[in-house]
Design an enzyme around this catalytic site. Structure first.
Site, PDB file in Angstrom:
ATOM      1  N   GLU A 174       0.772  -1.164   0.145  1.00  0.00           N
ATOM      2  CA  GLU A 174       0.036  -0.145   0.056  1.00  0.00           C
ATOM      3  C   GLU A 174       0.790   1.012   0.101  1.00  0.00           C
ATOM      4  O   GLU A 174       0.727   2.354  -0.755  1.00  0.00           O
ATOM      5  CB  GLU A 174      -0.833   0.055   1.112  1.00  0.00           C
ATOM      6  CG  GLU A 174      -2.104  -0.980   1.239  1.00  0.00           C
ATOM      7  CD  GLU A 174      -2.762  -0.893  -0.206  1.00  0.00           C
ATOM      8  OE1 GLU A 174      -3.195  -0.045  -0.806  1.00  0.00           O
ATOM      9  OE2 GLU A 174      -2.953  -2.050  -0.809  1.00  0.00           O
ATOM     10  N   TRP A 187       1.512   2.203  -3.440  1.00  0.00           N
ATOM     11  CA  TRP A 187       0.598   3.071  -3.962  1.00  0.00           C
ATOM     12  C   TRP A 187       0.803   4.541  -4.014  1.00  0.00           C
ATOM     13  O   TRP A 187       0.617   5.266  -4.780  1.00  0.00           O
ATOM     14  CB  TRP A 187      -0.859   2.711  -3.570  1.00  0.00           C
ATOM     15  CG  TRP A 187      -1.433   1.696  -4.218  1.00  0.00           C
ATOM     16  CD1 TRP A 187      -1.443   0.452  -3.827  1.00  0.00           C
ATOM     17  CD2 TRP A 187      -2.051   1.477  -5.531  1.00  0.00           C
ATOM     18  NE1 TRP A 187      -2.030  -0.362  -4.656  1.00  0.00           N
ATOM     19  CE2 TRP A 187      -2.412   0.160  -5.878  1.00  0.00           C
ATOM     20  CE3 TRP A 187      -2.352   2.547  -6.470  1.00  0.00           C
ATOM     21  CZ2 TRP A 187      -3.059  -0.028  -7.107  1.00  0.00           C
ATOM     22  CZ3 TRP A 187      -2.906   2.247  -7.806  1.00  0.00           C
ATOM     23  CH2 TRP A 187      -3.373   0.834  -8.051  1.00  0.00           C
ATOM     24  N   TRP A 238     -19.967  16.010 -18.245  1.00  0.00           N
ATOM     25  CA  TRP A 238     -20.444  16.169 -16.818  1.00  0.00           C
ATOM     26  C   TRP A 238     -21.833  16.851 -16.296  1.00  0.00           C
ATOM     27  O   TRP A 238     -21.952  17.732 -17.050  1.00  0.00           O
ATOM     28  CB  TRP A 238     -19.232  16.650 -15.724  1.00  0.00           C
ATOM     29  CG  TRP A 238     -18.047  15.998 -16.024  1.00  0.00           C
ATOM     30  CD1 TRP A 238     -16.892  16.200 -16.555  1.00  0.00           C
ATOM     31  CD2 TRP A 238     -17.572  14.704 -15.130  1.00  0.00           C
ATOM     32  NE1 TRP A 238     -15.927  15.359 -16.371  1.00  0.00           N
ATOM     33  CE2 TRP A 238     -16.238  14.405 -15.683  1.00  0.00           C
ATOM     34  CE3 TRP A 238     -18.316  13.818 -14.450  1.00  0.00           C
ATOM     35  CZ2 TRP A 238     -15.738  13.281 -15.281  1.00  0.00           C
ATOM     36  CZ3 TRP A 238     -17.721  12.560 -14.085  1.00  0.00           C
ATOM     37  CH2 TRP A 238     -16.165  12.309 -14.262  1.00  0.00           C
ATOM     38  N   ASN A 243     -10.293   4.040   3.292  1.00  0.00           N
ATOM     39  CA  ASN A 243      -9.993   3.873   1.938  1.00  0.00           C
ATOM     40  C   ASN A 243     -11.211   3.262   1.111  1.00  0.00           C
ATOM     41  O   ASN A 243     -11.433   3.913  -0.033  1.00  0.00           O
ATOM     42  CB  ASN A 243      -8.656   3.412   1.686  1.00  0.00           C
ATOM     43  CG  ASN A 243      -8.377   3.246   0.238  1.00  0.00           C
ATOM     44  OD1 ASN A 243      -8.269   4.132  -0.557  1.00  0.00           O
ATOM     45  ND2 ASN A 243      -8.414   2.005  -0.225  1.00  0.00           N
ATOM     46  N   TRP A 246     -14.995  14.780 -11.230  1.00  0.00           N
ATOM     47  CA  TRP A 246     -14.110  14.172 -10.216  1.00  0.00           C
ATOM     48  C   TRP A 246     -13.248  15.418  -9.632  1.00  0.00           C
ATOM     49  O   TRP A 246     -12.993  15.392  -8.308  1.00  0.00           O
ATOM     50  CB  TRP A 246     -13.044  13.150 -10.886  1.00  0.00           C
ATOM     51  CG  TRP A 246     -12.094  13.590 -11.741  1.00  0.00           C
ATOM     52  CD1 TRP A 246     -12.455  13.646 -13.196  1.00  0.00           C
ATOM     53  CD2 TRP A 246     -10.921  14.155 -11.441  1.00  0.00           C
ATOM     54  NE1 TRP A 246     -11.131  14.021 -13.699  1.00  0.00           N
ATOM     55  CE2 TRP A 246     -10.233  14.477 -12.809  1.00  0.00           C
ATOM     56  CE3 TRP A 246     -10.162  14.508 -10.406  1.00  0.00           C
ATOM     57  CZ2 TRP A 246      -9.186  14.994 -13.025  1.00  0.00           C
ATOM     58  CZ3 TRP A 246      -8.831  15.055 -10.580  1.00  0.00           C
ATOM     59  CH2 TRP A 246      -8.415  15.477 -11.925  1.00  0.00           C
ATOM     60  N   TRP A 264      -8.812   9.989  -7.134  1.00  0.00           N
ATOM     61  CA  TRP A 264     -10.002  10.273  -8.129  1.00  0.00           C
ATOM     62  C   TRP A 264      -9.921  10.216  -9.403  1.00  0.00           C
ATOM     63  O   TRP A 264     -11.078   9.822 -10.060  1.00  0.00           O
ATOM     64  CB  TRP A 264      -9.869  12.025  -7.776  1.00  0.00           C
ATOM     65  CG  TRP A 264     -10.891  12.328  -6.459  1.00  0.00           C
ATOM     66  CD1 TRP A 264     -10.102  12.557  -5.446  1.00  0.00           C
ATOM     67  CD2 TRP A 264     -12.244  12.282  -6.133  1.00  0.00           C
ATOM     68  NE1 TRP A 264     -11.190  12.818  -4.466  1.00  0.00           N
ATOM     69  CE2 TRP A 264     -12.362  12.519  -4.767  1.00  0.00           C
ATOM     70  CE3 TRP A 264     -13.355  11.979  -7.129  1.00  0.00           C
ATOM     71  CZ2 TRP A 264     -13.883  12.429  -4.244  1.00  0.00           C
ATOM     72  CZ3 TRP A 264     -14.454  12.055  -6.295  1.00  0.00           C
ATOM     73  CH2 TRP A 264     -14.744  12.350  -4.917  1.00  0.00           C
TER      74      TRP A 264
HETATM   75  P1  FAD Z   1      -2.975   1.973   5.308  1.00  0.00           P
HETATM   76  O1  FAD Z   1      -4.067   1.329   4.555  1.00  0.00           O
HETATM   77  O2  FAD Z   1      -2.623   1.935   6.524  1.00  0.00           O
HETATM   78  O3  FAD Z   1      -1.857   2.215   4.375  1.00  0.00           O
HETATM   79  C1  FAD Z   1      -0.459   2.837   4.740  1.00  0.00           C
HETATM   80  C2  FAD Z   1      -0.317   4.144   3.780  1.00  0.00           C
HETATM   81  O4  FAD Z   1      -0.181   3.856   2.296  1.00  0.00           O
HETATM   82  C3  FAD Z   1      -1.331   5.261   3.817  1.00  0.00           C
HETATM   83  O5  FAD Z   1      -1.124   6.111   5.072  1.00  0.00           O
HETATM   84  C4  FAD Z   1      -0.798   5.862   2.372  1.00  0.00           C
HETATM   85  O6  FAD Z   1       0.126   6.830   2.590  1.00  0.00           O
HETATM   86  C5  FAD Z   1      -0.521   4.672   1.685  1.00  0.00           C
HETATM   87  N1  FAD Z   1      -1.725   4.331   0.665  1.00  0.00           N
HETATM   88  C6  FAD Z   1      -2.946   3.591   1.275  1.00  0.00           C
HETATM   89  N2  FAD Z   1      -3.613   3.180   0.159  1.00  0.00           N
HETATM   90  C7  FAD Z   1      -3.275   4.017  -0.547  1.00  0.00           C
HETATM   91  C8  FAD Z   1      -4.017   4.553  -2.012  1.00  0.00           C
HETATM   92  N3  FAD Z   1      -4.857   3.849  -2.440  1.00  0.00           N
HETATM   93  N4  FAD Z   1      -3.319   5.568  -2.680  1.00  0.00           N
HETATM   94  C9  FAD Z   1      -2.277   6.144  -2.417  1.00  0.00           C
HETATM   95  N5  FAD Z   1      -1.533   5.718  -1.070  1.00  0.00           N
HETATM   96  C10 FAD Z   1      -1.835   4.842  -0.418  1.00  0.00           C
HETATM   97  N6  FAD Z   1      -4.406   9.301   0.656  1.00  0.00           N
HETATM   98  C11 FAD Z   1      -3.907  10.542   1.133  1.00  0.00           C
HETATM   99  O7  FAD Z   1      -2.772  10.080   1.944  1.00  0.00           O
HETATM  100  N7  FAD Z   1      -4.239  11.594   0.760  1.00  0.00           N
HETATM  101  C12 FAD Z   1      -5.358  11.912  -0.092  1.00  0.00           C
HETATM  102  O8  FAD Z   1      -5.627  12.963  -0.181  1.00  0.00           O
HETATM  103  C13 FAD Z   1      -5.938  10.756  -0.490  1.00  0.00           C
HETATM  104  N8  FAD Z   1      -7.210  11.115  -1.192  1.00  0.00           N
HETATM  105  C14 FAD Z   1      -7.868   9.711  -1.748  1.00  0.00           C
HETATM  106  C15 FAD Z   1      -9.015  10.199  -2.570  1.00  0.00           C
HETATM  107  C16 FAD Z   1      -9.586   9.056  -3.158  1.00  0.00           C
HETATM  108  C17 FAD Z   1     -10.821   9.230  -3.866  1.00  0.00           C
HETATM  109  C18 FAD Z   1      -9.050   7.733  -2.793  1.00  0.00           C
HETATM  110  C19 FAD Z   1      -9.880   6.470  -3.149  1.00  0.00           C
HETATM  111  C20 FAD Z   1      -8.199   7.504  -1.955  1.00  0.00           C
HETATM  112  C21 FAD Z   1      -7.414   8.580  -1.555  1.00  0.00           C
HETATM  113  N9  FAD Z   1      -6.165   8.471  -0.621  1.00  0.00           N
HETATM  114  C22 FAD Z   1      -5.637   9.513  -0.371  1.00  0.00           C
HETATM  115  C23 FAD Z   1      -5.588   6.957  -0.560  1.00  0.00           C
HETATM  116  C24 FAD Z   1      -6.051   6.153   0.865  1.00  0.00           C
HETATM  117  O9  FAD Z   1      -7.562   6.295   0.805  1.00  0.00           O
HETATM  118  C25 FAD Z   1      -5.342   6.831   1.939  1.00  0.00           C
HETATM  119  O10 FAD Z   1      -4.140   6.798   1.737  1.00  0.00           O
HETATM  120  C26 FAD Z   1      -5.738   5.907   3.222  1.00  0.00           C
HETATM  121  O11 FAD Z   1      -7.277   5.568   3.481  1.00  0.00           O
HETATM  122  C27 FAD Z   1      -5.160   6.246   4.536  1.00  0.00           C
HETATM  123  O12 FAD Z   1      -5.389   5.561   5.477  1.00  0.00           O
HETATM  124  P2  FAD Z   1      -4.336   4.503   6.276  1.00  0.00           P
HETATM  125  O13 FAD Z   1      -3.075   5.391   6.680  1.00  0.00           O
HETATM  126  O14 FAD Z   1      -4.890   4.004   7.439  1.00  0.00           O
HETATM  127  O15 FAD Z   1      -3.774   3.502   4.897  1.00  0.00           O
END
Ligand code: FAD
Length: 482
Positions: free
Chosen positions: A281, A284, A312, A347, A365, A388
């Site tokens: 993750e 990502w 849109w 997420n 979006w 997005w």
């Molecule tokens: P964990 O599951 O614990 O993951 C650890 C770290 O991995 C996260 O803190 C993050 O840095 C990274 N990560 C995990 N999933 C993703 C992902 N899909 N994309 C990119 N990095 C990821 N994340 C943001 O940090 N800032 C945002 O502005 C943001 N906007 C989002 C908008 C949309 C529409 C979507 C679908 C996702 C977005 N995310 C964003 C990604 C993701 O939702 C969050 O990083 C995640 O929910 C953070 O929770 P966590 O730290 O508990 O994640």
């Protein structure tokens, strides 16, 4: 003996002291260290930093200042044009060395390049380093020497590269300049809201390096055991919630990967698999930075250019209902209310609410990204843009346009007992789980017993799922082929 010239350490999205290569470099120069934070004109521009992020930034800067003071140092605050402020600071302190960690947002790349050229022309040493990524975006390339646009091969290519070792342990105190330059007060940045709406956010978070480390330790001693199984469940504390700490650089991904390697040594295969899933993750996040660096236009425009002509809808009423968590789809409303209250959203729920906005309501979006930008404590240009565009189907490795989340089924699958939805949509709390995600299908008697009056205590659905889905499919299919 003459003292060596001071080094300016320019803090930005790296608000920590440990594993801070820029600070380490400054220490190695042997002279005094002047830590600086500039509330820059670019960030001061309206909308460039959301309200929730500003709140976080204030707390994080305060924490960093305290940590520096505990080491006999200071954090100098300045406000204005960074080039001018750095020039003033160099004059005031006699500094001839400037160091920072790289940023990858398009505006920052432009600005920092300009400052570097200017500093070098003045005869300064200007040094920039990687402080926030596992790999620099230009280090990872396809066999053809191009940037990646698909996650899995990107991730595999990253695995062939080694991650830089951690910065050395910090000394107990830093060398200080003979005379400190002037500093404005942190409160003069006006980052905290004039009307205090932050109680909900305050209760959930501890911004700053200590808070980040505490959360990370709790995660690797707890939820990581079931990360793969629970990471999609908003009703469980199944993820790390490190995203705002990572955004502000209060913890580095290198620290995380390093600690997991140590922690995994001698651990069960199960445990190692969970750690691998978590690190995936983090990649990502790396991928998001890779994309924003190589395709800076994607902040505003779709990566897949043919999506530019998508028609849109413009419906301010629908946008407002979505923002307020009043769409009539309980899992969507739960997510939007969690976001408003805590500055964060799970997420899985981010994907559901984003899909609802772009597919069911067919609103741009960019409107959704803007709302997230203002309300998320982890608002991050790279991750938000990726998230997005992925949901809208117009970005890298995106969900295909025909994949339209059914909010009712998503709720049933990922919040099986309804705990999450009941917490954030309390007016539906008494509904049996069977009807919780589709209250419109509940018999009148069930609604009455649960105290629900559709259209009064809880909204009717803004759109009908089947109809909205069919219309979205037709609209997306009408796009010219990319
Ligand atoms: P964990 O599951 O614990 O993951 C650890 C770290 O991995 C996260 O803190 C993050 O840095 C990274 N990560 C995990 N999933 C993703 C992902 N899909 N994309 C990119 N990095 C990821 N994340 C943001 O940090 N800032 C945002 O502005 C943001 N906007 C989002 C908008 C949309 C529409 C979507 C679908 C996702 C977005 N995310 C964003 C990604 C993701 O939702 C969050 O990083 C995640 O929910 C953070 O929770 P966590 O730290 O508990 O994640």
């Amino acid at each position: 003996m003459t003292q060596k010239a001071p080094t300016l350490v320019w803090f930005r999205q790296d608000l920590r002291l440990h594993d801070h290569p820029a600070l380490q470099w400054a220490i190695e120069q042997g002279g005094p260290i002047v830590p600086v934070y500039i509330w820059s004109t670019e960030e001061q521009a309206t909308g460039s930093l959301g309200s929730a992020s500003k709140w976080w930034l204030h707390q994080s800067l305060d924490a960093l200042r305290t940590s520096l003071e505990q080491r006999g140092s200071r954090l100098i605050f300045r406000s204005g044009d960074p080039l001018q402020e750095l020039n003033h600071l160099a004059k005031e302190t006699g500094a001839r060395q400037l160091v920072w960690h790289r940023l990858y947002e398009p505006y920052a790349v432009r600005r920092d390049t300009e400052i570097k050229q200017w500093g070098l022309a003045q005869g300064w040493t200007v040094h920039s380093l990687n402080g926030s990524l596992l790999h620099e975006p230009w280090e990872i390339q396809t066999a053809q020497g191009k940037p990646f646009q698909v996650f899995t091969p990107f991730w595999k290519a990253c695995q062939q590269k080694s991650v830089q070792p951690l910065a050395r342990a910090l000394p107990k105190s830093f060398k200080t300049p003979v005379r400190w330059p002037g500093s404005v007060s942190l409160s003069s940045f006006k980052l905290e809201p004039a009307i205090d709406w932050s109680a909900g956010i305050k209760a959930c978070w501890q911004p700053g390096e200590a808070g980040a480390q505490q959360l990370f330790r709790a995660f690797i001693n707890g939820a990581i055991e079931r990360y793969q199984e629970d990471r999609n469940r908003p009703d469980l504390a199944g993820t790390s919630r490190l995203s705002p700490h990572l955004h502000f650089g209060e913890i580095s991904p290198r620290q995380i990967v390093n600690a997991l390697l140590h922690h995994a040594a001698g651990q069960s295969l199960h445990r190692q698999k969970q750690a691998d899933a978590f690190v995936r993750e983090l990649y990502w996040r790396e991928f998001a930075y890779h994309l924003i660096y190589h395709f800076p236009h994607t902040v505003h425009q779709p990566l897949r250019a043919h999506y530019q002509s998508f028609k849109w809808n413009r419906n301010p009423g629908h946008l407002k209902a979505w923002q307020r968590g009043r769409t009539g789809y309980p899992i969507v409303d739960a997510g939007m209310r969690e976001l408003w209250h805590t500055g964060w959203m799970h997420n899985r729920v981010r994907m559901i609410v984003a899909s609802f906005l772009v597919k069911h309501l067919r609103l741009p979006w960019q409107d959704g990204a803007k709302w997230f930008w203002d309300t998320l404590v982890d608002a991050d240009l790279a991750n938000n843009t990726l998230g997005w565009q992925w949901t809208a189907g117009c970005g890298a490795d995106a969900a295909p346009y025909f994949r339209i989340f059914n909010p009712t089924l998503q709720g049933k699958k990922f919040d099986p007992d309804g705990h999450y939805t009941r917490q954030w949509v309390p007016e539906l709390a008494q509904l049996p789980t069977h009807f919780l995600f589709e209250p419109w299908s509940a018999p009148e008697a069930v609604l009455n017993q649960a105290g629900v009056k559709l259209g009064q205590t809880y909204p009717e659905p803004l759109v009908d799922h089947a109809q909205a889905r069919a219309e979205a499919l037709a609209a997306f299919a009408a796009l010219p082929k990319g």
